[in-house]
Design an enzyme around this catalytic site. Structure first.
Site, PDB file in Angstrom:
ATOM      1  N   HIS A   1      37.319  56.748  67.610  1.00  0.00           N
ATOM      2  CA  HIS A   1      36.241  56.871  68.596  1.00  0.00           C
ATOM      3  C   HIS A   1      36.339  58.224  69.264  1.00  0.00           C
ATOM      4  O   HIS A   1      37.441  58.706  69.516  1.00  0.00           O
ATOM      5  CB  HIS A   1      36.340  55.757  69.656  1.00  0.00           C
ATOM      6  CG  HIS A   1      35.043  55.517  70.345  1.00  0.00           C
ATOM      7  ND1 HIS A   1      34.605  56.296  71.385  1.00  0.00           N
ATOM      8  CD2 HIS A   1      34.069  54.605  70.116  1.00  0.00           C
ATOM      9  CE1 HIS A   1      33.417  55.860  71.775  1.00  0.00           C
ATOM     10  NE2 HIS A   1      33.069  54.844  71.026  1.00  0.00           N
TER      11      HIS A   1
ATOM     12  N   ASP B   1      33.362  47.931  66.766  1.00  0.00           N
ATOM     13  CA  ASP B   1      32.729  47.439  65.544  1.00  0.00           C
ATOM     14  C   ASP B   1      33.699  46.927  64.493  1.00  0.00           C
ATOM     15  O   ASP B   1      33.268  46.423  63.457  1.00  0.00           O
ATOM     16  CB  ASP B   1      31.840  48.542  64.940  1.00  0.00           C
ATOM     17  CG  ASP B   1      30.525  48.623  65.681  1.00  0.00           C
ATOM     18  OD1 ASP B   1      30.113  47.579  66.227  1.00  0.00           O
ATOM     19  OD2 ASP B   1      29.931  49.699  65.725  1.00  0.00           O
TER      20      ASP B   1
HETATM   21  N1  CMC Z   1      39.174  56.932  59.205  1.00  0.00           N
HETATM   22  C1  CMC Z   1      39.945  57.956  58.790  1.00  0.00           C
HETATM   23  N2  CMC Z   1      40.092  59.112  59.449  1.00  0.00           N
HETATM   24  C2  CMC Z   1      39.424  59.249  60.599  1.00  0.00           C
HETATM   25  C3  CMC Z   1      38.591  58.210  61.111  1.00  0.00           C
HETATM   26  C4  CMC Z   1      38.495  57.025  60.361  1.00  0.00           C
HETATM   27  N3  CMC Z   1      37.736  56.016  60.792  1.00  0.00           N
HETATM   28  N4  CMC Z   1      38.037  58.615  62.277  1.00  0.00           N
HETATM   29  C5  CMC Z   1      38.505  59.853  62.489  1.00  0.00           C
HETATM   30  N5  CMC Z   1      39.336  60.233  61.488  1.00  0.00           N
HETATM   31  C6  CMC Z   1      40.105  61.495  61.382  1.00  0.00           C
HETATM   32  C7  CMC Z   1      39.203  62.660  60.975  1.00  0.00           C
HETATM   33  O1  CMC Z   1      39.191  62.816  59.582  1.00  0.00           O
HETATM   34  C8  CMC Z   1      39.876  63.799  61.700  1.00  0.00           C
HETATM   35  O2  CMC Z   1      41.030  64.151  60.987  1.00  0.00           O
HETATM   36  P1  CMC Z   1      41.509  65.713  60.929  1.00  0.00           P
HETATM   37  O3  CMC Z   1      41.787  66.104  62.332  1.00  0.00           O
HETATM   38  O4  CMC Z   1      42.711  65.718  60.044  1.00  0.00           O
HETATM   39  O5  CMC Z   1      40.351  66.473  60.331  1.00  0.00           O
HETATM   40  C9  CMC Z   1      40.339  63.191  63.016  1.00  0.00           C
HETATM   41  O6  CMC Z   1      40.556  61.807  62.706  1.00  0.00           O
HETATM   42  C10 CMC Z   1      39.346  63.333  64.147  1.00  0.00           C
HETATM   43  O7  CMC Z   1      38.114  62.759  63.684  1.00  0.00           O
HETATM   44  P2  CMC Z   1      36.682  63.290  64.079  1.00  0.00           P
HETATM   45  O8  CMC Z   1      35.725  62.944  62.964  1.00  0.00           O
HETATM   46  O9  CMC Z   1      36.758  64.714  64.519  1.00  0.00           O
HETATM   47  O10 CMC Z   1      36.399  62.388  65.366  1.00  0.00           O
HETATM   48  P3  CMC Z   1      34.993  62.193  66.035  1.00  0.00           P
HETATM   49  O11 CMC Z   1      35.251  61.969  67.472  1.00  0.00           O
HETATM   50  O12 CMC Z   1      34.071  63.300  65.686  1.00  0.00           O
HETATM   51  O13 CMC Z   1      34.421  60.873  65.324  1.00  0.00           O
HETATM   52  C11 CMC Z   1      33.921  58.622  64.844  1.00  0.00           C
HETATM   53  C12 CMC Z   1      34.384  59.604  65.913  1.00  0.00           C
HETATM   54  C13 CMC Z   1      33.702  57.259  65.504  1.00  0.00           C
HETATM   55  C14 CMC Z   1      32.565  59.093  64.261  1.00  0.00           C
HETATM   56  C15 CMC Z   1      34.998  58.540  63.725  1.00  0.00           C
HETATM   57  O14 CMC Z   1      36.222  58.086  64.265  1.00  0.00           O
HETATM   58  C16 CMC Z   1      34.560  57.643  62.566  1.00  0.00           C
HETATM   59  O15 CMC Z   1      33.888  58.105  61.651  1.00  0.00           O
HETATM   60  N6  CMC Z   1      34.936  56.310  62.593  1.00  0.00           N
HETATM   61  C17 CMC Z   1      34.482  55.393  61.576  1.00  0.00           C
HETATM   62  C18 CMC Z   1      33.057  54.934  61.876  1.00  0.00           C
HETATM   63  C19 CMC Z   1      32.995  53.965  63.045  1.00  0.00           C
HETATM   64  O16 CMC Z   1      33.771  53.013  63.113  1.00  0.00           O
HETATM   65  N7  CMC Z   1      32.020  54.182  63.951  1.00  0.00           N
HETATM   66  C20 CMC Z   1      31.791  53.289  65.091  1.00  0.00           C
HETATM   67  C21 CMC Z   1      32.149  53.922  66.395  1.00  0.00           C
HETATM   68  S1  CMC Z   1      32.194  52.714  67.739  1.00  0.00           S
HETATM   69  C22 CMC Z   1      30.566  52.200  67.934  1.00  0.00           C
HETATM   70  C23 CMC Z   1      29.700  53.274  68.488  1.00  0.00           C
HETATM   71  O17 CMC Z   1      29.712  53.495  69.700  1.00  0.00           O
HETATM   72  O18 CMC Z   1      28.987  53.914  67.705  1.00  0.00           O
END
Ligand code: CMC
Length: 433
Positions: A314, A371
């Site tokens: 998140h 989720d």
């Molecule tokens: N699985 C594997 N790696 C992950 C995941 C994941 N679910 N989420 C983040 N990472 C890794 C990402 O690859 C990155 O690694 P590195 O620093 O080595 O490049 C690091 O963690 C930081 O990730 P980010 O993409 O920069 O984080 P963000 O804040 O931009 O993204 C997120 C947040 C929710 C989009 C992401 O965690 C994700 O894609 N999660 C899976 C989808 C999900 O469950 N979404 C629902 C969110 S809760 C409901 C809502 O409010 O929408």
């Protein structure tokens, strides 16, 4: 450029050549303070680059407070766990959209307005039967909300409290029928002739979905309460992707309904509201591949694979998502009540345990989000996977309404229009090819 604090209420950005610009620091009631960079471009010729707005506050808001490190979410000051324990979704609709919990009279007005909205939305049934039945329910929902603008006389006067409350109530009621119509359109069948009168918004919603013109609907209080609480937990989450989209559309003075359509589109993405459907699909894939959780986690850690552990991570929560623990408890209660067992739950629990003890997830502070278990909850209740994100939208609607209204009534607000760092070609002369 370096930064440094110059006194308690100013921030100074200083370039290597000695030029500097000072900015005012603005404090909120809690959480991070902000410095207002409104004059940065004019004073320095620079813009800020903040991909994904990870460090940028787009507005000042008094609706929801989140402390991601401490696992705190509060709506209008009330902790979400207290609301999940004691309030109903209708209480939370009133709280988010007006600022205060409702009196009994206000609840009665909300219910009366919702009933008017349901009747209005029922007239839109032909819109749904005109769509191919394999249209995704989220696409149907946005078409339904667009069509609502053609039959609704509510111009939503954001500056008039009583008009705004009535329009809110009608939209909340209409939305539950539109969501039910997306289900009927993709699964077959028709709405019950009238909305069953249960004790909650969620109970009426379940009756509209699972009832039919011929049969009465018998509500199960445990299921009804679990869904009502799930709606409460989704009702707002400050400047998330869909809410920011609603506000951005509203900043151009797009109508509430048009802005909600924009919000539905943003919510449908698998990184946002679409994650609940994606989690269950991921668990099904793991199961059909033999249930090898360790192999799946290995593929997530392989950066080349592009696989994400859906329902984990998140932008805001770096310890835990307080909503996830409540949803898991509701899931256990619903499975117990129904006497059901779900193989996918066993896989989810193993996946959570493996991920929480793995360095990849620990070092990135990735925990289950709301989720991770909602899809399993909705599946246990009997919703098909393609309806899960519609349920998120039903819950999120009061938050969208509250933020849209806050945005359009804020005299300091401007049309949302970010800058960019241009990295394309410089000028070249056109040559016929
Ligand atoms: N699985 C594997 N790696 C992950 C995941 C994941 N679910 N989420 C983040 N990472 C890794 C990402 O690859 C990155 O690694 P590195 O620093 O080595 O490049 C690091 O963690 C930081 O990730 P980010 O993409 O920069 O984080 P963000 O804040 O931009 O993204 C997120 C947040 C929710 C989009 C992401 O965690 C994700 O894609 N999660 C899976 C989808 C999900 O469950 N979404 C629902 C969110 S809760 C409901 C809502 O409010 O929408």
């Amino acid at each position: 450029m370096q930064d440094g604090v110059d006194g308690a209420d100013r921030v100074r950005l200083k370039r290597a050549n000695g030029d500097s610009v000072d900015f005012e620091v603005i404090s909120g009631t809690e959480g991070a303070s902000a410095f207002n960079i409104g004059t940065l471009l004019a004073e320095s010729g620079l813009v800020t680059l903040d991909i994904g707005f990870a460090n940028t506050a787009s507005c000042a808001s008094n609706i929801t407070y989140i402390d991601g490190d401490a696992g705190i979410v509060r709506y209008r000051g009330y902790p979400v766990n207290q609301l999940a324990e004691h309030a109903t979704f209708c209480d939370v609709v009133h709280l988010l959209t007006t600022g205060e919990l409702p009196t009994q009279d206000q609840l009665a007005s909300l219910n009366a307005g919702m009933a008017e909205g349901t009747e209005l939305a029922r007239t839109l049934q032909p819109v749904f039967s005109a769509m191919p039945s394999n249209t995704h329910p989220m696409a149907m929902l946005s078409a339904g909300v667009s069509a609502l603008s053609g039959v609704s006389s509510d111009a939503f006067d954001a500056f008039d409290d009583s008009a705004a409350e009535l329009a809110t109530a009608r939209l909340i009621g209409a939305f539950s029928i539109l969501a039910a119509l997306t289900y009927k359109a993709s699964s077959g069948g028709s709405l019950p002739r009238s909305t069953p009168s249960t004790s909650s918004y969620a109970g009426d919603f379940l009756g509209n979905l699972f009832g039919s013109p011929g049969d009465g609907y018998e509500s199960d209080p445990v299921i009804e309460r679990a869904l009502d609480v799930a709606f409460i937990l989704h009702a707002d989450h400050e400047q998330n992707c869909s809410t920011s989209t609603v506000r951005l559309a509203g900043s151009a003075r797009a109508s509430l309904l048009s802005s909600v359509v924009a919000g539905i589109s943003a919510l449908s993405g698998p990184l946002h509201g679409g994650a609940n459907q994606a989690v269950v699909e991921m668990l099904e894939d793991i199961k059909s591949g033999g249930g090898d959780v360790a192999r799946f986690v290995g593929s997530v850690k392989d950066r080349q694979s592009g696989t994400r552990l859906m329902g984990f991570g998140h932008r805001v929560y770096k310890s835990y998502d307080p909503r996830a623990a409540i949803i898991k408890k509701l899931l256990d209660q619903v499975l117990l009540q129904l006497g059901k067992k779900d193989d996918l739950l066993d896989i989810a629990i193993e996946l959570e345990s493996v991920a929480l003890s793995d360095e990849y997830f620990i070092s990135r502070k990735l925990y289950p989000n709301v989720d991770f278990y909602t899809g399993l909850l909705y599946r246990a209740i009997g919703f098909p996977a393609n309806m899960f994100t519609v349920l998120f939208a039903v819950g999120r609607l009061p938050g969208w309404i509250a933020h849209w209204r806050e945005c359009v009534t804020d005299k300091q607000n401007k049309i949302g229009r970010p800058r960019q760092l241009y990295v394309g070609p410089t000028e070249r002369t056109y040559q016929p090819q």
